[in-house]
Design a protein around this motif. Structure first.
Motif, short mmCIF file in Angstrom:
data_model
loop_
_atom_site.label_atom_id
_atom_site.label_comp_id
_atom_site.label_asym_id
_atom_site.label_seq_id
_atom_site.Cartn_x
_atom_site.Cartn_y
_atom_site.Cartn_z
N PHE A 1 0.81 -1.22 0.00
CA PHE A 1 0.00 0.00 0.00
C PHE A 1 0.84 1.27 0.00
O PHE A 1 0.60 2.20 -0.77
N SER A 2 1.84 1.32 0.87
CA SER A 2 2.61 2.55 1.04
C SER A 2 3.42 2.91 -0.21
O SER A 2 3.82 4.06 -0.37
N ARG A 3 3.62 1.96 -1.11
CA ARG A 3 4.43 2.22 -2.31
C ARG A 3 3.59 2.55 -3.53
O ARG A 3 4.12 2.89 -4.58
N LEU A 4 2.27 2.45 -3.40
CA LEU A 4 1.39 2.67 -4.54
C LEU A 4 0.97 4.13 -4.64
O LEU A 4 0.77 4.80 -3.63
N THR A 5 0.80 4.62 -5.86
CA THR A 5 0.26 5.95 -6.07
C THR A 5 -1.25 5.91 -5.82
O THR A 5 -1.85 4.83 -5.70
N LEU A 6 -1.89 7.08 -5.77
CA LEU A 6 -3.33 7.12 -5.54
C LEU A 6 -4.07 6.40 -6.65
O LEU A 6 -5.02 5.65 -6.40
N SER A 7 -3.67 6.61 -7.90
CA SER A 7 -4.35 5.93 -9.01
C SER A 7 -4.15 4.43 -8.93
O SER A 7 -5.07 3.64 -9.25
N GLU A 8 -2.97 3.99 -8.52
CA GLU A 8 -2.72 2.55 -8.35
C GLU A 8 -3.55 1.98 -7.20
O GLU A 8 -4.04 0.85 -7.28
N LEU A 9 -3.70 2.76 -6.12
CA LEU A 9 -4.53 2.32 -5.01
C LEU A 9 -5.98 2.16 -5.42
O LEU A 9 -6.66 1.21 -5.01
N ARG A 10 -6.46 3.09 -6.24
CA ARG A 10 -7.84 3.00 -6.72
C ARG A 10 -8.05 1.75 -7.57
O ARG A 10 -9.07 1.08 -7.45
N GLU A 11 -7.10 1.45 -8.43
CA GLU A 11 -7.20 0.24 -9.25
C GLU A 11 -7.15 -1.00 -8.37
O GLU A 11 -7.91 -1.96 -8.59
N PHE A 12 -6.27 -0.99 -7.38
CA PHE A 12 -6.20 -2.13 -6.47
C PHE A 12 -7.51 -2.27 -5.69
O PHE A 12 -8.02 -3.37 -5.49
N HIS A 13 -8.05 -1.13 -5.24
CA HIS A 13 -9.33 -1.13 -4.51
C HIS A 13 -10.41 -1.80 -5.34
O HIS A 13 -11.18 -2.64 -4.84
#
Length: 321
Positions: A30-42
């Protein structure tokens, strides 16, 4: 945080879980992901777990394990996203700000014992306690409950551990010294349940209310959804595919409540003015909203969403006979 595939008994569930192994393996990133990457992961996370939860049998250990895992991961994911957005990271997670103000305006001053089902970190419970209510909360996420107890002690020097419970609500057995409630408040909870568990959920609420006690039920209306992570990619009015396992229209929700034994359904309506004051819930508002709800299908998505939110289509109040 991660569960072993081997704990899930049914072969169908096993293969579903094989699909989410990659999702699980990224939880520590989580801490290494960008906001857009977090949204895709979500998005991927909710779709994967929702599919597996729905396929697991009602009341099965498989379903219980999947739900526990999903709601262990989800708070950490949401907090990480809030950190990127510079949003209050914990206090309001899983809460509707100003709950106690709604209750003070809408109900008798004698209605003092309140249960918040799906209380998150207990933000509303703490506010209700400070406003003089005898308030309690329950949430399926143990980490959220523990965080709420810790923060109440650190920020307000108040021990609320006796007021918060980490448990599956449907199976919860309240302490023997805890009487029935005047009000059960549940915000953004019923849509997270598999459809086959909704009647059991409402029966449980009914059993915990005093005669003439009220259920305040807030849930995203299906006509403005999906309101879970699947809304990242799906248009307004689509069926939810994430951890909102079943979103309901006001008509559908009303039928569920009446079938469960509730009576005297009412709903608030938002006055259209610059102050945004809400009008006290009434039967006539609920009836009008029920009658005109199908017409919103003919209104474009964004306008429909704006109007239905303003008219508080997400809020319904029902009474125990």
């Amino acid at each position: 945080m991660q569960a072993s595939v081997g704990k899930y008994k049914k072969k169908a569930i096993y293969f579903k879980l094989m699909e989410i192994m990659e999702v699980r393996s990224r939880v520590t990133e989580f801490s290494r992901l960008t906001l857009s990457e977090l949204r895709e992961f979500h998005y991927q996370f909710e779709i994967a777990f929702a599919s597996a939860i729905k396929q697991a049998g009602k009341g099965s250990s498989d379903r219980a394990a999947l739900v526990a895992e999903a709601y262990t991961i989800l708070p950490s994911l949401l907090l990480e996203m809030r950190k990127r957005q510079n949003v209050n990271q914990l206090d309001s997670l899983g809460a509707t700000i100003g709950t106690h103000k709604f209750l003070m305006r809408w109900f008798s001053k004698n209605a003092t014992r309140v249960l918040d089902v799906g209380c998150g970190t207990g933000y509303n419970v703490l506010n209700l306690l400070q406003s003089g209510y005898d308030a309690y909360g329950i949430d399926v996420s143990e980490s959220m409950i523990l965080n709420g107890i810790k923060r109440a002690h650190e920020l307000y020097n108040r021990d609320i551990s006796g007021h918060l419970f980490a448990a599956n609500f449907i199976n919860w057995r309240p302490p023997k010294d805890l009487d029935l409630f005047d009000i059960v408040w549940t915000n953004d909870v019923i849509e997270h349940l598999p459809e086959d568990e909704a009647p059991d959920f409402l029966s449980k609420v009914l059993s915990l209310l005093k005669p003439k006690g009220n259920l305040v039920l807030i849930t995203p209306n299906s006509l403005v959804g999906p309101s879970d992570a699947s809304g990242i990619k799906q248009p307004i009015g689509s069926r939810s595919r994430g951890l909102h396992l079943r979103e309901y229209s006001l008509n559908e929700l009303s039928t569920l409540l009446l079938d469960a034994g509730f009576t005297n359904l009412v709903s608030p309506i938002m006055s259209i003015n610059k102050f945004g004051f809400d009008l006290k819930p009434k039967w006539i508002y609920w009836k009008i909203k029920i009658l005109i709800e199908p017409l919103f299908n003919f209104i474009p998505g964004r306008l429909r969403k704006y109007l239905m939110i303003r008219l508080q289509y997400s809020t319904l109040i029902a009474q125990k006979p």
